[in-house]
Write an enzyme that holds these catalytic residues in place. Structure first.
Site, PDB file in Angstrom:
ATOM      1  CD  GLU A 117      -2.558   1.290   2.622  1.00 45.50           C
ATOM      2  OE1 GLU A 117      -3.311   2.260   2.804  1.00 45.50           O
ATOM      3  OE2 GLU A 117      -2.400   0.379   3.442  1.00 45.50           O
ATOM      4  CG  ASP A 118       1.572   2.914   3.268  1.00 47.62           C
ATOM      5  OD1 ASP A 118       0.602   3.345   2.622  1.00 47.62           O
ATOM      6  OD2 ASP A 118       1.520   2.631   4.477  1.00 47.62           O
TER       7      ASP A 118
END
Length: 695
Positions: free
Chosen positions: A121-122
């Site tokens: 996600e990051d």
């Protein structure tokens, strides 16, 4: 998700489990610096993950730690340069989440996915890279966590977010384990957020995540989350509870002495057991204080007895109840009847000679692991699954989880049919608020898991789905009952369905449906059939009567010249009933069955008795009562069945429904009294009719 991260020292007093274990609080800033420096040699685990390895080996001594080392290096490299809002290196967040799970006893695959849960996600890491490096299982879990991490805490976003979370949890319960540990770490470090955002996150945690933790049996996470939410949403009550616990700390605690007495009793009985004093957490103390008022020293904790085998639990119980005075109302056996979240223990309370009442929990060590860690303690639930089931990465394909609780299966079933996000959100919170399940047995020998308070309506939809729209009644433990009747644990329920395809639920069913599946199905049907939804159900209605040509005495003859003969409506005698006649006002003779209650009344008031007999003709008149469950077209079906037997309806009365039951009374002219048994059988065969009798 680490966006909520802040001061790691927030609410340290709300973590009594750390104080009980004597574990030193980790310095996340120091771990962050160690993470940035990396490992000191290729043969050693980095210092930053050493705590995770130590906790993991305590539960899994033979675990291969090399995969954790590789996962940590990928996570640290990917997150390097990223910082949390508290100023700590980002890597401290996945490290802390993984440490929480390691202390609970999570297996290696879960810990690996936990270290990587924010990378996709990051960072620039892709799922394909995770799959290539760590395999399909880790990739599947990371993908599931990623899908539930993108949470916008606005009101409109919550329903769909948690719908995704629910589906991800159903596909692999380890996804929710990581999410719960992730939320716990973020709640521990929530202090830097604005108060309104703290409250919003705490409310979502209270309404959904804490109930999910309870349902998954992860008590260690649930209790700490409760304390952290309590501190944010109820600061004044939290402070008063903290002061109460602090004041107790300076007083003499009777529980250690009671625990010593228990140890002595069990030692003399030859039962090997470990006896501990378990302090209550903040929310538990608050609840006890509200229930009991002023607290005594023994109210601030409970005694835990750990043994080796199930039989030892009952042996301990017998010794406790023999050597102490038991409080009978406090005894609960969750070993014979486990809770819906896998929890098993014996609960009791005993009074000491000094007047203290101590609560005691007895369980095996394996039960204790499950009680603390729930599904996390079960290891990899897919280890024995087929290779295809274990390695699928299709997000729309459901895996077969042998440990999936019944409540989770129900939620997965109804969430697909929830008509809109608001309905889903409302019903989800109501379902999670249920804190107890019951098991009922079906007529075919199967079982149904239902929330406590469920009715026959809920059982119908749980067993038959949309076909339950035609349910007209039920037998519970062999006795006919209304659909609104609540069920109890262990009941046997047989559901009666109408054959009429046009049958449907009544609007008042919603007043008795407890499960989301039943409520959504009923509401959808009523919306599709607004004429039924608008039908009045609560207003009192007069009985419906249909009257045909009335006859006189039928084929009864009185030994009184020119007298009018009438068959009594109270008992409607027919040949060859034994009968009695009485002269009444107007010179008429009424004919009763000899055992009719009116016969004694006639004689008591001095009515003149008249001899009566039957003519040789076979026709007769009789009144029958049909007991049935209400449904559309029932009156038409009954009169059609009567007409097929060649019987004339003289009059008919239909009483208003009471709890879905309807009573019909028919006065009928039969061409032959011998046809009465066949007529009654034909009426009983009408769907919904469960009894036909003479009045």
């Amino acid at each position: 998700m680490s966006a909520e991260a802040t001061n790691p020292e927030a609410h340290p007093e709300a973590r009594p489990e750390l104080r009980r274990r004597g574990r030193t609080r980790l310095d996340l800033r120091r771990l962050g610096r160690a993470a940035l420096l990396g490992p000191t040699s290729r043969d050693r685990l980095p210092d930053a993950i050493g705590h995770v390895a130590e906790a993991h080996r305590a539960h899994h001594p033979d675990a291969d730690l090399s995969i954790l080392r590789r996962a940590y290096l990928l996570a640290e490299t990917s997150h390097r340069g990223q910082m949390r809002k508290s100023g700590e290196p980002y890597i401290t967040h996945p490290l802390a989440v993984t440490l929480i799970l390691a202390e609970l006893g999570a297996e290696t695959t879960t810990l690996t996915a936990s270290l990587l849960h924010d990378t996709v996600e990051d960072t620039d890491v892709t799922l394909d890279q995770v799959r290539a490096e760590f395999g399909d299982e880790v990739c599947f879990i990371v993908d599931g966590v990623t899908k539930v991490e993108k949470i916008d805490y606005g009101a409109a976003a919550e329903p769909e977010t948690f719908r995704k979370m629910l589906v991800a949890t159903g596909n692999d319960v380890r996804v929710m384990s990581i999410k719960l540990a992730d939320r716990l770490h973020n709640m521990r470090t929530l202090g830097v957020m604005r108060p309104e955002k703290q409250a919003r996150i705490a409310k979502v945690t209270r309404d959904v995540l804490i109930p999910l933790a309870e349902r998954l049996g992860v008590q260690a996470l649930k209790t700490e989350l409760e304390d952290l939410v309590f501190a944010i949403l109820h600061p004044e009550e939290y402070e008063s509870t903290r002061a109460l616990i602090a004041a107790h700390a300076g007083e003499r605690d009777p529980l250690p002495a009671i625990a010593d007495s228990v140890r002595g009793v069990l030692r003399e009985a030859g039962i090997a057991a470990e006896v501990q004093v378990r302090p209550r957490h903040f929310v538990s103390v608050h609840r006890i204080a509200r229930t009991r008022g002023e607290l005594r020293g023994s109210d601030f904790g409970r005694i835990l007895v750990l043994v080796g085998e199930n039989a030892d639990c009952y042996a301990v119980l017998g010794e406790l109840h023999t050597c102490f005075t038991p409080v009978v109302s406090e005894f609960k056996d969750f070993i014979a009847t486990p809770k819906f979240n896998l929890y098993q223990s014996l609960h009791t309370a005993v009074a000491t000679p000094e007047g203290y009442v101590a609560e005691v929990i007895v369980r095996t060590r394996q039960m204790h692991r499950v009680a603390e860690a729930g599904v996390v303690a079960l290891g990899n639930p897919y280890a024995t699954a087929t290779p295809d089931a274990a390695t699928t990465t299709d997000p729309d394909e459901e895996r077969v989880d042998p440990t999936r609780p019944g409540w989770l299966s129900r939620l997965l079933d109804w969430q697909q049919s929830a008509p809109d996000p608001d309905t889903f959100w409302t019903v989800l919170r109501a379902e999670l608020a249920q804190d107890r399940e019951i098991t009922v047995f079906r007529a075919d020998g199967g079982t149904l898991g239902l929330p406590a308070g469920a009715s026959c309506i809920d059982a119908a939809y749980a067993q038959h789905g949309a076909a339950a729209h035609g349910c007209i009644g039920a037998r519970v433990n062999g006795r006919l009952t209304s659909l609104s009747s609540p069920l109890s644990d262990g009941d046997t329920v047989q559901l009666l369905l109408a054959q009429d395809a046009s049958s449907g639920p009544a609007a008042e069913w919603l007043d008795h449906a407890r499960t989301p599946a039943a409520r959504i199905a009923i509401s959808s049907w009523l919306e599709a059939h607004p004429d039924r939804a608008m039908a009045p159900t609560s207003a009192a209605r007069a009985p419906l009567s249909v009257v045909g040509a009335r006859g006189g005495g039928g084929n009864a003859v009185a030994d009184l010249p020119d007298a009018t003969v009438r068959l009594a409506g109270c008992c409607t005698p027919v040949p060859p009933d034994a009968v009695a006649g009485f002269l009444v006002r107007g010179g008429a003779v009424t004919v009763h069955r000899i055992h009719c209650a009116a016969v004694a009344q006639m004689r008591a008031v001095g009515r003149t008795s008249v001899a009566v007999h039957w003519r040789a003709t076979a026709d007769c008149r009789v009144t029958l009562r049909a007991e049935s469950f209400g449904r559309p077209h029932l009156l038409a079906d009954l009169t059609e069945a009567i007409a097929r037997e060649g019987v004339e309806v003289v009059s008919a009365t239909v009483e208003p429904p009471v709890e879905q039951r309807v009573r019909h009374s028919y006065t009928l002219q039969l061409p032959d009294a011998a046809g009465l048994p066949a007529l009654m059988r034909a009426m009983r065969d009408v769907p919904g009719v469960y009894d036909v009798s003479r009045v």
